[in-house]
Write a protein that holds these residues in place. Structure first.
Motif, PDB file in Angstrom:
ATOM      1  N   ILE A   1       0.832  -1.199   0.000  1.00  0.00           N
ATOM      2  CA  ILE A   1       0.000   0.000   0.000  1.00  0.00           C
ATOM      3  C   ILE A   1       0.872   1.258   0.000  1.00  0.00           C
ATOM      4  CG2 ILE A   1      -2.035  -1.086   1.035  1.00  0.00           C
ATOM      5  CD1 ILE A   1      -1.208   0.038   3.735  1.00  0.00           C
ATOM      6  N   CYS A   2       0.265   2.325  -0.489  1.00  0.00           N
ATOM      7  CA  CYS A   2       0.957   3.601  -0.685  1.00  0.00           C
ATOM      8  C   CYS A   2       1.377   4.213   0.654  1.00  0.00           C
ATOM      9  CB  CYS A   2       0.013   4.549  -1.432  1.00  0.00           C
ATOM     10  SG  CYS A   2       0.724   6.163  -1.764  1.00  0.00           S
ATOM     11  N   THR A   3       2.601   4.754   0.697  1.00  0.00           N
ATOM     12  CA  THR A   3       3.125   5.324   1.942  1.00  0.00           C
ATOM     13  C   THR A   3       2.992   6.847   2.021  1.00  0.00           C
ATOM     14  OG1 THR A   3       5.326   5.378   0.952  1.00  0.00           O
ATOM     15  CG2 THR A   3       4.813   3.475   2.322  1.00  0.00           C
ATOM     16  N   VAL A   4       2.365   7.465   0.995  1.00  0.00           N
ATOM     17  CA  VAL A   4       2.121   8.910   1.102  1.00  0.00           C
ATOM     18  C   VAL A   4       1.155   9.117   2.266  1.00  0.00           C
ATOM     19  CG1 VAL A   4       1.067  10.916  -0.029  1.00  0.00           C
ATOM     20  CG2 VAL A   4       2.583   9.411  -1.322  1.00  0.00           C
ATOM     21  N   ARG A   5       1.483  10.110   3.121  1.00  0.00           N
ATOM     22  CA  ARG A   5       0.714  10.319   4.348  1.00  0.00           C
ATOM     23  C   ARG A   5      -0.792  10.354   4.085  1.00  0.00           C
ATOM     24  NH1 ARG A   5       2.624  12.567   9.341  1.00  0.00           N
ATOM     25  NH2 ARG A   5       4.622  13.016   8.372  1.00  0.00           N
ATOM     26  N   GLY A   6      -1.530   9.498   4.785  1.00  0.00           N
ATOM     27  CA  GLY A   6      -2.985   9.492   4.692  1.00  0.00           C
ATOM     28  C   GLY A   6      -3.538   8.801   3.463  1.00  0.00           C
ATOM     29  N   CYS A   7      -2.709   8.214   2.602  1.00  0.00           N
ATOM     30  CA  CYS A   7      -3.215   7.595   1.367  1.00  0.00           C
ATOM     31  C   CYS A   7      -3.544   6.112   1.591  1.00  0.00           C
ATOM     32  CB  CYS A   7      -2.212   7.762   0.223  1.00  0.00           C
ATOM     33  SG  CYS A   7      -2.819   7.106  -1.344  1.00  0.00           S
ATOM     34  N   ALA A   8      -2.534   5.263   1.669  1.00  0.00           N
ATOM     35  CA  ALA A   8      -2.717   3.830   1.968  1.00  0.00           C
ATOM     36  C   ALA A   8      -3.555   3.081   0.931  1.00  0.00           C
ATOM     37  CB  ALA A   8      -3.289   3.627   3.375  1.00  0.00           C
TER      38      ALA A   8
ATOM     39  N   VAL B   1       2.291   2.156  -8.602  1.00  0.00           N
ATOM     40  CA  VAL B   1       1.470   3.364  -8.594  1.00  0.00           C
ATOM     41  C   VAL B   1       0.150   3.065  -7.881  1.00  0.00           C
ATOM     42  CG1 VAL B   1       0.530   2.883 -10.910  1.00  0.00           C
ATOM     43  CG2 VAL B   1       0.567   5.230 -10.060  1.00  0.00           C
ATOM     44  N   CYS B   2      -0.364   4.083  -7.129  1.00  0.00           N
ATOM     45  CA  CYS B   2      -1.641   3.908  -6.432  1.00  0.00           C
ATOM     46  C   CYS B   2      -2.748   4.586  -7.229  1.00  0.00           C
ATOM     47  CB  CYS B   2      -1.572   4.463  -5.009  1.00  0.00           C
ATOM     48  SG  CYS B   2      -1.793   6.245  -4.885  1.00  0.00           S
ATOM     49  N   ALA B   3      -3.996   4.399  -6.814  1.00  0.00           N
ATOM     50  CA  ALA B   3      -5.152   4.940  -7.540  1.00  0.00           C
ATOM     51  C   ALA B   3      -5.151   6.469  -7.558  1.00  0.00           C
ATOM     52  CB  ALA B   3      -6.448   4.413  -6.917  1.00  0.00           C
ATOM     53  N   ARG B   4      -4.472   7.086  -6.585  1.00  0.00           N
ATOM     54  CA  ARG B   4      -4.384   8.557  -6.559  1.00  0.00           C
ATOM     55  C   ARG B   4      -3.209   9.073  -7.370  1.00  0.00           C
ATOM     56  NH1 ARG B   4      -5.822   8.267  -0.554  1.00  0.00           N
ATOM     57  NH2 ARG B   4      -8.078   8.526  -0.575  1.00  0.00           N
ATOM     58  N   GLY B   5      -2.458   8.171  -7.978  1.00  0.00           N
ATOM     59  CA  GLY B   5      -1.377   8.588  -8.872  1.00  0.00           C
ATOM     60  C   GLY B   5      -0.026   8.773  -8.214  1.00  0.00           C
ATOM     61  N   HIS B   6       0.091   8.412  -6.937  1.00  0.00           N
ATOM     62  CA  HIS B   6       1.431   8.441  -6.315  1.00  0.00           C
ATOM     63  C   HIS B   6       2.244   7.284  -6.877  1.00  0.00           C
ATOM     64  CE1 HIS B   6      -1.211  10.093  -2.875  1.00  0.00           C
ATOM     65  NE2 HIS B   6      -0.645  11.126  -3.487  1.00  0.00           N
ATOM     66  N   SER B   7       3.483   7.578  -7.270  1.00  0.00           N
ATOM     67  CA  SER B   7       4.256   6.505  -7.907  1.00  0.00           C
ATOM     68  C   SER B   7       5.606   6.315  -7.231  1.00  0.00           C
ATOM     69  CB  SER B   7       4.442   6.796  -9.395  1.00  0.00           C
ATOM     70  OG  SER B   7       5.213   7.969  -9.546  1.00  0.00           O
TER      71      SER B   7
END
Ligand SMILES: [Zn+2]
Length: 254
Positions: free
Chosen positions: A3-10, A21-27
């Motif tokens: 899972i994505c490690t950008v704060r609050g994303c997961a 890449v996550c569904a919010r586009g963090h890569s």
């Protein structure tokens, strides 16, 4: 499962061919060595960035000499892993314990460490396992109930996160330095077992406890490697060959 490690994303991370890449586009990049780097900027500024390349290489030479093989054997006996297991090693270092256990049992192996040099070394030598650079102290970058087994071998302990990523019937093996670990170099240490059991008491039940001890006959170069691996300042002159005790308290929880 990652899972994505950008704060609050997961959000779940999926492979897009070049990276994750996550569904919010963090890569996130997959390195040339094959590991995934999920470190966030605040993790890079951490006061505990993890092992240096010199410490990783020194520790690997000790593993390669067979110094820690009896400890590995004790961990394997206590854990009795099966090929159907899905195992996370949180704070896996150069990957020696996880990859050796996986080679023996044939389970799916996932190693996380905050040290990029450690994960780089793990990925180059053990391409059959998944290796991730992340700060597992902050959170473990996997979905709930991803694993049948979590290992923490002389590493950090994040009880709530270990509980979250373990299945309800999962097992947790924690290895901590015993009081006589490296006693010839740093004297008798604290007994950490009671405090460690307290750390996990609210979410886990202790089901087994063993002490694994081995005395290694180290040559001068290996003593030097050991000092580097535990960040002892080196003396001007090369240390002499000596016997050194390696000793772990192994705690198995479910
Ligand atoms: Zn994200």
């Amino acid at each position: 499962m990652l899972i994505c490690t950008v704060r609050g994303c997961a959000q779940a991370l999926l492979c897009d061919g070049r990276g994750m890449v996550c569904a919010r586009g963090h890569s996130f990049d997959i390195s040339r060595a094959g590991y995934i780097n999920l470190l966030q900027p605040q993790d890079r500024r951490s006061k505990k960035p993890g092992d240096t390349a010199a410490a990783v290489q020194a520790r690997r030479r000790l593993h390669d000499q067979g110094v820690t093989r009896p400890l590995l054997q004790a961990i394997a006996t206590m854990l009795a892993p099966r090929s159907s297991d899905v195992v996370l090693d949180a704070g896996c270092g150069d990957g020696f314990y996880l990859a050796s256990l996986a080679a023996g049992a044939g389970f799916a192996a996932h190693g996380v460490d905050i040290s990029t040099p450690a994960i780089d070394a793990a990925a180059r030598r053990y391409p059959g396992c998944e290796w991730v650079v992340a700060n597992a102290d902050r959170f473990v970058p996997y979905a709930d109930e991803s694993f049948s087994t979590v290992l923490s071998i002389t590493a950090r302990m994040n009880a709530p996160e270990f509980r979250r990523v373990l299945r309800t019937d999962g097992k947790l093996l924690v290895a901590i330095p015993a009081p006589d670990d490296l006693i010839e170099l740093r004297g008798r240490g604290r007994d950490r077992a009671d405090r460690t059991m307290e750390t996990f008491a609210s979410a886990f039940t202790l089901i087994d406890r063993q002490r694994a001890t081995t005395i290694a006959d180290l040559d001068a170069q290996s003593v030097q490697d050991l000092l580097v691996s535990i960040y002892r300042p080196l003396q001007a002159k090369q240390p002499e060959a000596m016997h050194v005790t390696f000793s772990l308290d192994l705690l198995l929880f479910r």
